[in-house]
Scaffold this active site. Structure first.
Site, PDB file in Angstrom:
ATOM      1  N   GLU A  63      -3.215  -4.964  10.495  1.00 27.13           N
ATOM      2  CA  GLU A  63      -3.362  -3.672  11.161  1.00 27.13           C
ATOM      3  C   GLU A  63      -3.423  -2.554  10.123  1.00 27.13           C
ATOM      4  OE1 GLU A  63      -1.007  -0.643  14.085  1.00 27.13           O
ATOM      5  OE2 GLU A  63      -0.113  -2.607  13.718  1.00 27.13           O
ATOM      6  N   ASN A  87       0.858  -1.191   0.000  1.00 27.79           N
ATOM      7  CA  ASN A  87       0.000   0.000   0.000  1.00 27.79           C
ATOM      8  C   ASN A  87       0.888   1.232   0.000  1.00 27.79           C
ATOM      9  OD1 ASN A  87      -2.390   1.602   0.325  1.00 27.79           O
ATOM     10  ND2 ASN A  87      -1.938   1.775   2.519  1.00 27.79           N
ATOM     11  N   HIS A  98       0.830   5.133   1.481  1.00 32.48           N
ATOM     12  CA  HIS A  98       0.085   5.950   2.442  1.00 32.48           C
ATOM     13  C   HIS A  98       0.731   7.335   2.532  1.00 32.48           C
ATOM     14  CE1 HIS A  98      -2.547   6.753   5.802  1.00 32.48           C
ATOM     15  NE2 HIS A  98      -1.513   7.270   6.440  1.00 32.48           N
TER      16      HIS A  98
HETATM   17  C1  GRF Z   1      -2.730   8.800  -2.534  1.00 30.15           C
HETATM   18  O1  GRF Z   1      -2.527   9.974  -1.804  1.00 30.15           O
HETATM   19  C2  GRF Z   1      -2.353   7.603  -1.720  1.00 30.15           C
HETATM   20  O2  GRF Z   1      -1.289   7.838  -0.860  1.00 30.15           O
HETATM   21  C3  GRF Z   1      -3.610   7.338  -0.943  1.00 30.15           C
HETATM   22  O3  GRF Z   1      -4.652   7.608  -1.848  1.00 30.15           O
HETATM   23  C4  GRF Z   1      -4.202   8.559  -2.812  1.00 30.15           C
HETATM   24  C5  GRF Z   1      -4.445   7.993  -4.171  1.00 30.15           C
HETATM   25  O4  GRF Z   1      -4.147   8.904  -5.193  1.00 30.15           O
HETATM   26  N1  GRF Z   1      -3.604   6.003  -0.407  1.00 30.15           N
HETATM   27  P1  GRF Z   1      -4.187   8.436  -6.725  1.00 30.15           P
HETATM   28  O5  GRF Z   1      -5.567   7.839  -6.975  1.00 30.15           O
HETATM   29  O6  GRF Z   1      -3.101   7.437  -6.930  1.00 30.15           O
HETATM   30  O7  GRF Z   1      -3.979   9.696  -7.509  1.00 30.15           O
END
Ligand code: GRF
Length: 214
Positions: free
Chosen positions: A144, A108, A110
């Site tokens: 988590e 993921n 974040h």
């Molecule tokens: C990003 O800020 C990512 O970190 C978060 O959701 C957003 C997705 O942006 N999990 P995109 O759809 O890739 O432009």
């Protein structure tokens, strides 16, 4: 054959785009075999279609509970037999069964310097806390929420005039740099998760992950 990647999105898909670009520029030895969104109007689905990638929407509102949606999602994903599953702005909390199924092969991105600011509104929260810097993290997904072992982080200073919007834009640029790096490491078999430790080129990464330097 290059490792197969499935990407889950809910929105714009700019991180998906960064990974598609990394593949087409030869920086990632992988192939995206499907993009799946829980929202039919996600722009990322159009990005996938334009690139000739199989694009699906699976509406979570059509399922009575989280468990049945995740089971349907898992089935759809596994039709494509991915080596790597990427969450790229996928705005759903996943069940423990789902997460365990992809343990060690699900990442993921974040928008915070984890373990700081799990969850939403990270940019505003970092500004309100008076932090000197903010950033983003790619991590392996565990049960988590936003809590799995860290792979790579990038940082940016918080300037006096920043608001959540300006900060988010700068962090987004950094996301587009670090996610392809993590994916390329995984696809080249340089990155591994064992128990709760992350290994890069046979060396244990520190708990803050690899730090991207400018
Ligand atoms: C990003 O800020 C990512 O970190 C978060 O959701 C957003 C997705 O942006 N999990 P995109 O759809 O890739 O432009």
């Amino acid at each position: 054959m290059a490792p197969k990647i499935v990407v889950l999105i809910s929105g714009s898909g700019s991180n998906l785009q960064a990974i598609m670009d990394g593949i087409s520029q030869g920086e990632i030895d992988g192939q995206i075999v499907a993009v799946i969104s829980n929202r039919a109007d996600a722009y990322g689905l159009q990005r996938a279609e334009l690139a000739g990638i199989s694009a699906h929407s699976l509406d979570h509102k059509q399922y009575p509970d989280r468990d049945s949606f995740d089971q349907a999602l898992l089935k759809l994903i596994d039709r494509h037999q991915p080596d790597l599953l990427l969450l790229a702005g996928f705005m759903r909390i996943l069940t423990a069964d789902f997460v365990r199924h992809y343990q060690g092969r699900m990442m993921n991105i974040h928008p915070s310097l984890l373990p700081l600011y799990k969850g939403l509104n990270t940019h505003q929260r970092a500004i309100e806390a008076g932090d000197a810097e903010h950033g983003c993290t790619v991590h392996f997904v565990t049960e988590e929420l936003d809590g799995g072992p860290l792979i790579i982080q990038a940082r940016t200073p918080i300037h006096p005039g920043d608001d959540a919007g300006t900060l988010q834009q700068r962090v987004h640029q950094l996301e587009h740099r670090i996610y392809p790096v993590a994916v390329s490491w995984f696809c080249s078999h340089r990155l591994r998760l064992t128990d709760k430790s992350v290994w890069l080129d046979g060396e244990l990464l520190p708990s803050c992950g690899f730090q991207l330097q400018d």
